[in-house]
Design an enzyme around this catalytic site. Sequence first.
Site, PDB file in Angstrom:
ATOM      1  N   SER A 253       0.821  -1.202   0.000  1.00 40.09           N
ATOM      2  CA  SER A 253       0.000   0.000   0.000  1.00 40.09           C
ATOM      3  C   SER A 253       0.860   1.260   0.000  1.00 40.09           C
ATOM      4  CB  SER A 253      -0.921   0.018   1.218  1.00 40.09           C
ATOM      5  OG  SER A 253      -1.662  -1.176   1.295  1.00 40.09           O
TER       6      SER A 253
HETATM    7  N1  SAH Z   1      -0.800  -4.406   3.897  1.00 42.84           N
HETATM    8  C1  SAH Z   1      -0.120  -4.976   2.767  1.00 42.84           C
HETATM    9  C2  SAH Z   1      -0.887  -4.760   1.503  1.00 42.84           C
HETATM   10  C3  SAH Z   1      -1.239  -6.039   0.941  1.00 42.84           C
HETATM   11  S1  SAH Z   1      -2.254  -6.011  -0.507  1.00 42.84           S
HETATM   12  C4  SAH Z   1       1.270  -4.442   2.687  1.00 42.84           C
HETATM   13  O1  SAH Z   1       1.623  -3.546   3.449  1.00 42.84           O
HETATM   14  O2  SAH Z   1       2.037  -4.956   1.865  1.00 42.84           O
HETATM   15  C5  SAH Z   1      -3.647  -6.897   0.115  1.00 42.84           C
HETATM   16  C6  SAH Z   1      -3.390  -8.317   0.508  1.00 42.84           C
HETATM   17  O3  SAH Z   1      -4.648  -8.863   0.892  1.00 42.84           O
HETATM   18  C7  SAH Z   1      -2.867  -9.233  -0.603  1.00 42.84           C
HETATM   19  O4  SAH Z   1      -1.669  -9.818  -0.196  1.00 42.84           O
HETATM   20  C8  SAH Z   1      -3.978 -10.267  -0.783  1.00 42.84           C
HETATM   21  O5  SAH Z   1      -3.510 -11.561  -1.079  1.00 42.84           O
HETATM   22  C9  SAH Z   1      -4.662 -10.236   0.576  1.00 42.84           C
HETATM   23  N2  SAH Z   1      -6.036 -10.741   0.609  1.00 42.84           N
HETATM   24  C10 SAH Z   1      -7.036 -10.542  -0.286  1.00 42.84           C
HETATM   25  N3  SAH Z   1      -8.160 -11.172   0.114  1.00 42.84           N
HETATM   26  C11 SAH Z   1      -7.866 -11.795   1.300  1.00 42.84           C
HETATM   27  C12 SAH Z   1      -8.597 -12.627   2.210  1.00 42.84           C
HETATM   28  N4  SAH Z   1      -9.878 -12.974   2.001  1.00 42.84           N
HETATM   29  N5  SAH Z   1      -7.959 -13.068   3.307  1.00 42.84           N
HETATM   30  C13 SAH Z   1      -6.669 -12.762   3.558  1.00 42.84           C
HETATM   31  N6  SAH Z   1      -5.919 -11.985   2.742  1.00 42.84           N
HETATM   32  C14 SAH Z   1      -6.504 -11.511   1.619  1.00 42.84           C
END
Ligand code: SAH
Length: 220
Positions: free
Chosen positions: A70
């Site tokens: 993000s």
């Molecule tokens: N906070 C993270 C951003 C990750 S992007 C950072 O700082 O890097 C969002 C993430 O949510 C992705 O890795 C994706 O795989 C995950 N995601 C999407 N749907 C999900 C679910 N139902 N349960 C767990 N993770 C999920």
Amino acid sequence: MTEPNFEGIGFTSRRTRDRLIGRLEAAGIGNPAVLEVMRQVPRHIFIDEALAHRAYEDSSLPIGHGQTISQPYIVARMTELLVAQGRLQRVLEVGSGCGYQTAVLSQLADRVWTVERIGPLLTKARRHWSQLKLRNITARLGDGFEGWADRGPFDGILLAAAPRQVPPALLEQLAPGGVLVAPVGDRDEQVLERHWREGSVLKSEVLEAVRFVPMLGGTA
Ligand code: SAH
């Protein structure tokens, strides 16, 4: 706050990081504890080497598997919304990704539980946390729609991926006085929402427009 000691971990100059903090302040982030943690946590170690030189730009960047780390502004904004009432005890994050937001939360909460649905990303995130010696994070591979019932209730819940609506199971795991922040909407149109529990009543408000990857069911 646990004293972070991230000295010696980076190639980035103090000045580069300070510039990012200046941008965050200009964009309206005012909580000093959040700004200090954003200054301390080295974002470049969460990003592949080829992109690491862009780590202190205020933008999201690819982390593989179609996912992104993000944008610093939104990490700071969501964190600020969560900690508005003070330091948190128990936090749940959905969507660990590369683990950056988790690391930020770990400095402002006693303990963080985080759920990720893509195995290789969780492996990477775990490597990053151990590199930074963060010991108050517990992670599991799974579907965040279910939350983590037997570790709740949580006084903070943060979603890093956008569901079409906030999953009821997550609202159920919110402690009295607790706050949940989440991007909500479809792929093209999302808003940041804050939900909180006042006694037995759930309240919510819509904040600004945002853009996140979608929250998907099941594990990958
Ligand atoms: N906070 C993270 C951003 C990750 S992007 C950072 O700082 O890097 C969002 C993430 O949510 C992705 O890795 C994706 O795989 C995950 N995601 C999407 N749907 C999900 C679910 N139902 N349960 C767990 N993770 C999920």
